[in-house]
Design a protein around this motif. Structure first.
Motif, PDB file in Angstrom:
ATOM      1  N   ARG A 258      16.624  -2.791 -71.246  1.00  0.00           N
ATOM      2  CA  ARG A 258      16.532  -3.824 -71.882  1.00  0.00           C
ATOM      3  C   ARG A 258      18.186  -4.495 -71.122  1.00  0.00           C
ATOM      4  O   ARG A 258      18.344  -5.827 -71.511  1.00  0.00           O
ATOM      5  N   ALA A 259      18.197  -3.493 -70.093  1.00  0.00           N
ATOM      6  CA  ALA A 259      19.848  -3.918 -70.091  1.00  0.00           C
ATOM      7  C   ALA A 259      19.479  -4.927 -69.069  1.00  0.00           C
ATOM      8  O   ALA A 259      20.719  -5.730 -68.562  1.00  0.00           O
ATOM      9  N   ARG A 260      18.939  -4.799 -68.230  1.00  0.00           N
ATOM     10  CA  ARG A 260      18.601  -5.925 -67.341  1.00  0.00           C
ATOM     11  C   ARG A 260      17.794  -7.377 -67.277  1.00  0.00           C
ATOM     12  O   ARG A 260      17.483  -8.135 -66.211  1.00  0.00           O
ATOM     13  N   LEU A 261      17.158  -6.948 -68.877  1.00  0.00           N
ATOM     14  CA  LEU A 261      15.983  -7.757 -68.986  1.00  0.00           C
ATOM     15  C   LEU A 261      16.615  -9.426 -69.199  1.00  0.00           C
ATOM     16  O   LEU A 261      17.186  -9.304 -69.919  1.00  0.00           O
ATOM     17  N   VAL A 262      15.766 -10.243 -68.258  1.00  0.00           N
ATOM     18  CA  VAL A 262      16.117 -11.743 -68.732  1.00  0.00           C
ATOM     19  C   VAL A 262      15.159 -12.055 -69.823  1.00  0.00           C
ATOM     20  O   VAL A 262      15.539 -12.649 -71.356  1.00  0.00           O
ATOM     21  N   LEU A 263      13.511 -12.237 -69.893  1.00  0.00           N
ATOM     22  CA  LEU A 263      12.806 -12.742 -70.928  1.00  0.00           C
ATOM     23  C   LEU A 263      12.266 -12.260 -70.925  1.00  0.00           C
ATOM     24  O   LEU A 263      11.392 -11.799 -69.358  1.00  0.00           O
TER      25      LEU A 263
ATOM     26  N   GLU B  47      26.179  -8.018 -65.762  1.00  0.00           N
ATOM     27  CA  GLU B  47      26.001  -8.910 -65.577  1.00  0.00           C
ATOM     28  C   GLU B  47      25.619  -9.977 -66.138  1.00  0.00           C
ATOM     29  O   GLU B  47      25.910 -10.630 -66.900  1.00  0.00           O
ATOM     30  N   ALA B  48      24.734 -10.068 -64.366  1.00  0.00           N
ATOM     31  CA  ALA B  48      23.981 -11.521 -64.453  1.00  0.00           C
ATOM     32  C   ALA B  48      22.904 -11.597 -65.863  1.00  0.00           C
ATOM     33  O   ALA B  48      22.467 -13.056 -65.852  1.00  0.00           O
ATOM     34  N   ALA B  49      22.197 -10.587 -66.232  1.00  0.00           N
ATOM     35  CA  ALA B  49      21.335 -10.718 -67.144  1.00  0.00           C
ATOM     36  C   ALA B  49      21.787 -11.041 -68.639  1.00  0.00           C
ATOM     37  O   ALA B  49      21.348 -11.840 -68.889  1.00  0.00           O
ATOM     38  N   GLU B  50      22.666 -10.408 -68.357  1.00  0.00           N
ATOM     39  CA  GLU B  50      23.662 -10.718 -69.699  1.00  0.00           C
ATOM     40  C   GLU B  50      24.188 -12.737 -70.087  1.00  0.00           C
ATOM     41  O   GLU B  50      23.018 -13.145 -71.503  1.00  0.00           O
ATOM     42  N   PHE B  51      24.204 -12.536 -69.344  1.00  0.00           N
ATOM     43  CA  PHE B  51      24.931 -14.070 -69.142  1.00  0.00           C
ATOM     44  C   PHE B  51      23.322 -15.100 -68.741  1.00  0.00           C
ATOM     45  O   PHE B  51      23.683 -16.096 -69.596  1.00  0.00           O
ATOM     46  N   LEU B  52      22.350 -14.922 -68.216  1.00  0.00           N
ATOM     47  CA  LEU B  52      20.851 -15.577 -68.746  1.00  0.00           C
ATOM     48  C   LEU B  52      20.509 -15.675 -69.496  1.00  0.00           C
ATOM     49  O   LEU B  52      19.508 -16.454 -69.718  1.00  0.00           O
ATOM     50  N   ARG B  53      20.348 -14.000 -70.839  1.00  0.00           N
ATOM     51  CA  ARG B  53      19.765 -14.486 -71.713  1.00  0.00           C
ATOM     52  C   ARG B  53      20.304 -15.288 -72.633  1.00  0.00           C
ATOM     53  O   ARG B  53      19.986 -15.983 -73.630  1.00  0.00           O
ATOM     54  N   LYS B  54      21.618 -15.750 -72.412  1.00  0.00           N
ATOM     55  CA  LYS B  54      22.935 -16.429 -73.269  1.00  0.00           C
ATOM     56  C   LYS B  54      22.344 -17.892 -73.324  1.00  0.00           C
ATOM     57  O   LYS B  54      22.608 -18.766 -74.101  1.00  0.00           O
ATOM     58  N   VAL B  55      22.636 -18.868 -72.007  1.00  0.00           N
ATOM     59  CA  VAL B  55      22.117 -19.500 -72.032  1.00  0.00           C
ATOM     60  C   VAL B  55      20.124 -19.896 -71.919  1.00  0.00           C
ATOM     61  O   VAL B  55      19.418 -19.399 -72.298  1.00  0.00           O
TER      62      VAL B  55
END
Lengths: 333, 333
Positions: free
Chosen positions: A209-214, A323-331
């Motif tokens: 799940r660390a790199r999962l976006v959706l 880090e990119a995935a975490e950011f993309l999950r939040k927006v």
């Protein structure tokens, strides 16, 4: 006629497309001139493009090449490859060439000049993805073509020359090396493990799940383990499927949902960046493959290919995919 | 510590260099801010860089890291790879990573802030090419390194972040795939023909002359048969030599003459374009190879890598190399 030339050392093909040429003095890279005048992709300007090869949304009884469409596919006015002729493979001393035979088409994604792909509703975006499928099913009947690459250049920094939302396809007489490398790498994994490596990746990304976006019922979106550029994002079907054109419309609808959300998240995270995406699928007319798995690679145009990348094939990426995935999950997506 | 990650499908390595990172909101590609303030490469500012690892032109008795040099090599302040540590190869599920060990150095080509590489005299440029050799000879003693890529990014569009004339080198713990592909392709040709393919290319280009730009006693400059970008130009020794560092200074002087003339011709033809060049040589500590042949590839930054190039590995080039070469022959060098 464009020329397809093969590098004698590494076997890389290059398309020499002189009809797209400009004078050397015009070669400097500059911002595009503002598009004054008419947009060839706006309804009412259908006569400015070559005649359409596919249309969605217009009743069959209505005249072609006129308004009323929702998605429209036309040959590119400045094609990289030409549809007529034979390949005519030849040697020139130690070098190899053939005629630049292929198809180059533009998929106009919406009649509305001011809407980007990420502004489309899921139903509208589904029609775009279905048009991709319809064009593959038509063009694969031409046995000169070995591969169709579907891709999108959005924004000047990603190579787009027109603003109106559109994707492109190029049908090629050879399977491109980028795809061959994927197919061969996947086959090596399959030979070793008797499993599809893409299915293995889907499994590990959904577990870690660390790199999962959706994800939705059919598709998973994640930042790949070794991204070439910051915020590179892959969209992959969860169920094994090697051929894009084999997907039924119901599954393309879920792909459209995932793709739309991905583009909106990238837009939110990065301030509407220029981006490219590429659809990688099994070569034309190849049967279902147990080792290959179609997918979409989305690349925001944030970094430049420079000397190190050209010379090594390595890429330097300042943003870890986690880090990119975490950011993309939040927006919002 | 930067992270070296391997794509599990195609085997491509990516350097995740977080210390070079910016915030996602800063990722938009824009023109660089004008360089107010001090240039770290100007004489008198030697304290702004890490301590020099090589210098030319300053008497051995003079203090280091002070003015008086003609060429100066320093570690990059924002290195893509770190010099200290062990590789520590590891699995993460199906993925592979290792520590980002390597060297990243900057070759400052002249003390003069306002002179470009093409403005250097042949003698000055020879000192730069000799510095390349000296750094290879030093760094190859570190057995962790398998390859050194020498390259130059000139101009913002080619990825340069500082104006002052400089080249770079990155010493890598793996041989990059771009080089492996060349070596393997050249070996296949050698197995078939018992000849070096690069020597064959030199022979055909000198005979055909359509793609030839210039030649001197030791080097030939030509537009390659299948150029990735308009005005791509290769510089190749006429005599077979696989290893750059084996060239004596007298031959590097003739290489400098050819390189300087090439850069001035590109500048005249294209209006001082941004460009990259890359030196491709045999991997470190590999013995003389009968099939490989070192060379320099110069690429003006005129076209963009977009969806089709990312997705296929094909390149579309609007300028035939024969036209580029004719143009380059005519402008002053």
């Amino acid at each position: 006629m464009p020329d397809l030339r093969r590098d004698p050392i590494v076997g890389r093909w290059v398309i020499i497309a002189t009809e797209r040429a400009r004078r050397p003095s015009d070669m400097q890279r500059t911002a595009p001139a503002p598009q004054g005048g008419l947009c060839p992709f706006d309804p009412g300007n259908e006569g400015m493009t070559p005649r359409e090869v596919y249309v969605a949304g217009r009743p069959p009884s209505a005249p072609p090449n006129a308004p009323g469409w929702k998605v429209r596919v036309v040959p590119n006015r400045f094609p990289a490859l030409k549809i007529e002729g034979e390949l005519d493979r030849q040697a020139e001393g130690i070098y190899d060439r053939m005629n630049g035979i292929g198809a180059h088409e533009v998929i106009v994604e919406t009649p509305d000049h001011d809407r980007a792909m990420e502004d489309l509703t899921p139903a509208e975006l589904t029609e775009v993805l279905f048009a991709f499928k319809a064009r593959i099913l038509d063009l694969r009947n031409d046995l000169r073509f070995k591969y169709i690459l579907l891709f999108k250049n959005h924004g000047h920094l990603a190579g787009a020359s027109l603003e109106h939302a559109h994707s492109q396809l190029i049908a090629l007489p050879v399977v491109p090396r980028q795809v061959i490398e994927e197919i061969e790498g996947a086959r090596r994994h399959f030979d070793l493990k008797e499993r599809c490596i893409f299915c293995d990746i889907v499994g590990q990304e959904r577990k870690e799940r660390a790199r999962l976006v959706l994800e939705n019922d059919e598709f998973v979106v994640f930042a790949p383990w070794a991204p070439r550029s910051p915020f590179e994002t892959w969209i992959m079907p969860k169920r094994h499927q090697s051929n894009y054109e084999a997907e039924p419309k119901e599954r393309l609808a879920l792909c459209a949902e995932a793709l739309g959300s991905t583009l909106r998240r990238l837009g939110g995270a990065l301030g509407k960046p220029a981006y490219n995406f590429m659809v990688h699928s099994n070569p034309l007319r190849d049967a279902q493959s147990p080792s290959y798995h179609w997918h979409i690679e989305v690349m925001p145009a944030l970094t430049q290919v420079a000397g190190f990348e050209w010379g090594s094939g390595f890429h330097i990426n300042p943003v870890p995919p986690e880090e990119a995935a975490e950011f993309l999950r939040k927006v919002p997506g």
